[in-house]
Design an enzyme around this catalytic site. Structure first.
Site, PDB file in Angstrom:
ATOM      1  N   ASP A  45     -57.916   7.285 -25.272  1.00 23.52           N
ATOM      2  CA  ASP A  45     -58.280   6.151 -26.113  1.00 23.52           C
ATOM      3  C   ASP A  45     -59.298   5.226 -25.451  1.00 23.52           C
ATOM      4  O   ASP A  45     -59.411   5.183 -24.225  1.00 23.52           O
ATOM      5  CB  ASP A  45     -57.028   5.306 -26.420  1.00 23.52           C
ATOM      6  N   ASP A  46     -59.967   4.457 -26.299  1.00 27.26           N
ATOM      7  CA  ASP A  46     -60.761   3.259 -25.944  1.00 27.26           C
ATOM      8  C   ASP A  46     -62.195   3.527 -25.480  1.00 27.26           C
ATOM      9  O   ASP A  46     -62.961   2.598 -25.336  1.00 27.26           O
ATOM     10  CB  ASP A  46     -60.076   2.386 -24.871  1.00 27.26           C
ATOM     11  N   HIS A  96     -60.674   4.495 -33.524  1.00 24.25           N
ATOM     12  CA  HIS A  96     -59.764   3.559 -32.837  1.00 24.25           C
ATOM     13  C   HIS A  96     -60.248   2.118 -33.061  1.00 24.25           C
ATOM     14  O   HIS A  96     -60.078   1.274 -32.193  1.00 24.25           O
ATOM     15  CB  HIS A  96     -59.713   3.916 -31.354  1.00 24.25           C
ATOM     16  N   HIS A 100     -61.598  -3.036 -31.248  1.00 27.75           N
ATOM     17  CA  HIS A 100     -60.320  -3.010 -30.539  1.00 27.75           C
ATOM     18  C   HIS A 100     -59.817  -4.429 -30.253  1.00 27.75           C
ATOM     19  O   HIS A 100     -59.551  -4.810 -29.108  1.00 27.75           O
ATOM     20  CB  HIS A 100     -60.434  -2.223 -29.224  1.00 27.75           C
ATOM     21  N   HIS A 190     -56.024   7.159 -21.411  1.00 28.63           N
ATOM     22  CA  HIS A 190     -57.193   6.324 -21.723  1.00 28.63           C
ATOM     23  C   HIS A 190     -58.389   6.775 -20.905  1.00 28.63           C
ATOM     24  O   HIS A 190     -58.261   6.999 -19.701  1.00 28.63           O
ATOM     25  CB  HIS A 190     -56.878   4.851 -21.429  1.00 28.63           C
TER      26      HIS A 190
HETATM   27 ZN   LIG Z   1     -56.578   1.329 -27.418  1.00 23.00          ZN
END
Ligand SMILES: [Zn+2]
Length: 226
Positions: A45-46, A96, A100, A190
């Site tokens: 993620d991210d 995502h 964020h 991540h």
């Molecule tokens: Zn995230």
């Protein structure tokens, strides 16, 4: 009489169509079915992140495995070359959100437009709209579910949380995966961590450990197709 039947039929068909348009999205909370095939999905993620995403891609390539990257739209706009690389190497890309934000402080309206902004950014870079959505911090409500249903998204949660973002020691990340993994697991990691990410080093242990236990590492879509 025929007209009445035709009208009833039309009304029936319309009701089916409108039901489909507002259908609830599939939500994958924990273990997707691996169909007994010992399939596991690694998710990152991210990102993309200029340092860690290439390191992670190199490791995935070395072991010949595919993964899913839930990208933040603004990071994708900063590093379009990494979006292209992720795609070119056969990995999957999910939404995502664009910024964020911390979901606890947000109005649902802002979150909905942030999901759509990420869709647009990723479509621009990849040529197609993503179909997987992972909510920041795993938080979603009925309105977000409705939007995902309308936009054709599956909401993807996770079964094994490595807490790599909190700089969990590498040995604890690896033992946590070993203890919790099973067929159909979705592992949360991540590729965007500010600095000193433990993720690449942990992956170097996790991937061979899973492969030696007979697991195949696949994208989330492949897992859900079983
Ligand atoms: Zn995230």
């Amino acid at each position: 009489m025929r007209r009445l039947i035709a009208a009833l039929l039309a009304a029936f068909l319309l009701s089916i169509l409108s039901l489909q348009a507002t259908a609830a999205p599939q939500v994958v909370y924990r273990y997707a079915s691996g169909g007994g095939k010992r399939l596991v999905a690694l998710t990152f993620d991210d990102g993309p992140h200029p340092k860690y995403t290439p390191q992670i891609l190199d490791i995935l390539a070395e072991y010949g495995v595919k993964a899913t990257f839930f990208m933040v739209g603004s990071n994708a706009d900063y590093h379009p070359e990494l979006v292209s690389r992720v795609l070119a190497e056969g990995h999957e890309i999910g939404n995502h959100t664009y910024h964020h934000y911390h979901t606890a402080n947000m109005q649902t309206d802002e979150l909905l437009s942030d999901i759509l902004a990420c869709s647009e950014a990723l479509s621009r870079h990849t040529g197609s709209k993503p179909t997987l959505f992972r909510p920041p911090e795993g938080v979603f409500n009925e309105e977000i579910k409705a939007l995902c249903g309308k936009e054709g998204y599956t909401i993807v949660m996770w079964s094994v949380d490595t807490r790599d973002w909190a700089h969990t020691p590498i040995s604890a990340i690896v033992s946590g995966v070993r203890a919790n993994v099973k067929d159909g697991a979705i592992i949360l990691m991540h590729d965007f961590i500010g600095k000193n990410s433990p993720t690449p080093a942990a992956l170097r242990q996790i991937i061979p450990m899973l492969q030696e236990s007979g697991y195949e590492l696949v994208t989330v879509s492949r897992l859900l197709a079983e």
